[in-house]
Design an enzyme around this catalytic site. Structure first.
Site: not given
Length: 164
Positions: A133-135
């Protein structure tokens, strides 16, 4: 052989590229399969064929329906030559929904507090959006920063995960 499927989401199409063993090798908010395949490390690249659904589709649907941890157990296969990036991707998977961190904090969590740019690069080069989850990584000032699939998508994901 890799297989891929595309599903509709509240923020547009989401395509998954999955290995024969069921591990996600690429994922993103797009229908452009060649673009996703370009994110897969050459050591993990194989021909791909369309399927109706992959093993990862159901956990994604559950995540979209509100079970924010449904995607946590889905295996991913990411590869890069850099040890820090591999480690950073593993650390990124431990960032909890609704608890985003800054690039600075992410660098600290990854064991290299001074490596803020390297931490940002790990986000930018992440081939398996949503699952790694780079978001959930934000600029130091708390603003969104960049996101390969668009800031509208990143903002929606963060709101979805915060319960807003």
């Amino acid at each position: 052989m890799l297989k891929y499927s595309t599903m509709d989401t509240p923020v547009g199409p989401f395509t998954l590229v999955v290995s024969a063993a069921g591990a996600v090798r690429a994922a993103g908010f797009t229908t452009d399969v060649p673009e996703l395949l370009s994110l897969v490390h050459p050591m993990l690249l194989e021909p791909a064929r369309a399927v109706d659904a992959t093993e990862a589709d159901e956990p994604v649907r559950a995540y979209l329906d509100g079970d924010l941890t449904a995607i946590d157990a889905v295996p991913v296969e990411q590869h890069t030559a850099g040890a820090f990036m591999r480690h950073a991707w593993r650390v990124m998977r431990s960032i909890k929904p609704g608890a985003p961190v800054t690039y600075t904090a992410f660098a600290e969590l990854s064991g290299r507090p001074a490596a803020v740019r390297a931490a940002a690069a790990a986000c930018a080069r992440n081939p398996v959006a949503l699952f790694t989850p780079c978001h959930r990584v934000l600029r130091t000032d708390g603003s969104l920063g960049g996101y390969r699939w668009g800031l509208e998508v990143k903002e929606w994901l963060l709101k979805h995960e915060s319960g807003d």
